[in-house]
Write a protein that holds these residues in place. Structure first.
Motif, short mmCIF file in Angstrom:
data_model
loop_
_atom_site.label_atom_id
_atom_site.label_comp_id
_atom_site.label_asym_id
_atom_site.label_seq_id
_atom_site.Cartn_x
_atom_site.Cartn_y
_atom_site.Cartn_z
N ARG A 64 0.85 -1.19 0.00
CA ARG A 64 0.00 0.00 0.00
C ARG A 64 0.88 1.24 0.00
O ARG A 64 2.05 1.19 0.41
N LEU A 65 0.35 2.33 -0.48
CA LEU A 65 1.13 3.57 -0.61
C LEU A 65 1.83 3.94 0.69
O LEU A 65 3.01 4.29 0.69
N GLU A 66 1.12 3.86 1.81
CA GLU A 66 1.72 4.27 3.08
C GLU A 66 2.80 3.29 3.55
O GLU A 66 3.57 3.61 4.46
N GLU A 67 2.87 2.10 2.96
CA GLU A 67 3.90 1.12 3.31
C GLU A 67 5.03 1.06 2.28
O GLU A 67 6.01 0.36 2.48
N LEU A 68 4.89 1.79 1.19
CA LEU A 68 5.82 1.70 0.07
C LEU A 68 7.14 2.40 0.39
O LEU A 68 7.16 3.60 0.65
N PRO A 69 8.25 1.67 0.39
CA PRO A 69 9.55 2.31 0.64
C PRO A 69 9.92 3.25 -0.51
O PRO A 69 9.59 2.98 -1.67
N PRO A 70 10.62 4.33 -0.21
CA PRO A 70 11.00 5.28 -1.26
C PRO A 70 11.78 4.62 -2.40
O PRO A 70 11.60 4.98 -3.56
N GLU A 71 12.63 3.64 -2.12
CA GLU A 71 13.39 3.00 -3.19
C GLU A 71 12.48 2.23 -4.15
O GLU A 71 12.74 2.18 -5.35
N SER B 203 -1.24 2.92 -13.80
CA SER B 203 -1.76 2.30 -12.58
C SER B 203 -1.56 3.27 -11.43
O SER B 203 -0.97 4.33 -11.59
N MET B 204 -1.99 2.87 -10.26
CA MET B 204 -1.83 3.76 -9.12
C MET B 204 -0.38 3.92 -8.71
O MET B 204 -0.02 4.84 -8.01
N TYR B 205 0.49 3.03 -9.17
CA TYR B 205 1.90 3.14 -8.83
C TYR B 205 2.73 3.78 -9.92
O TYR B 205 3.91 3.97 -9.77
N GLY B 206 2.17 4.09 -11.07
CA GLY B 206 2.98 4.67 -12.12
C GLY B 206 2.12 4.95 -13.28
O GLY B 206 2.35 5.31 -14.32
#
Length: 93
Positions: free
Chosen positions: A46-53, A90-93
């Motif tokens: 999930r977005l709030e768990e996604l590491p910056p890398e 997608s929501m990630y890119g």
């Protein structure tokens, strides 16, 4: 649409992308429009768990090549003063 030509190209190699686009343009001409679907894999978090890398990797895989694609084709469409892009993501890119 008078003619639609689906093209499948791996755009993940940003350094090779301009040459790939030039080959496609030589074979098919300058498009009137582009529909682009990018898929990028993330860690599934999930977005709030996604590491910056993970975000940076997804950004580099999805958004950077899309920018190069649009910029390169827009330069070729500019003399005609027409053209359209439809971009899906997608929501990630």
């Amino acid at each position: 649409l008078t003619r639609t030509t689906p093209l499948d190209a791996d755009i993940n190699d940003a350094a090779a992308l301009p040459a790939t686009l030039e080959r496609l343009l030589a074979a098919h001409g300058v498009p009137d429009g582009v529909v682009h679907l990018v898929t990028a894999s993330s860690s599934g978090k999930r977005l709030e768990e996604l590491p910056p890398e993970d975000f940076r990797r997804t950004f580099d895989l999805a958004l950077t090549p899309t920018f190069i694609l649009c910029r390169t084709l827009a330069e070729r469409m500019r003399p005609r003063r027409s053209g359209a892009f439809v971009l899906f993501s997608s929501m990630y890119g």
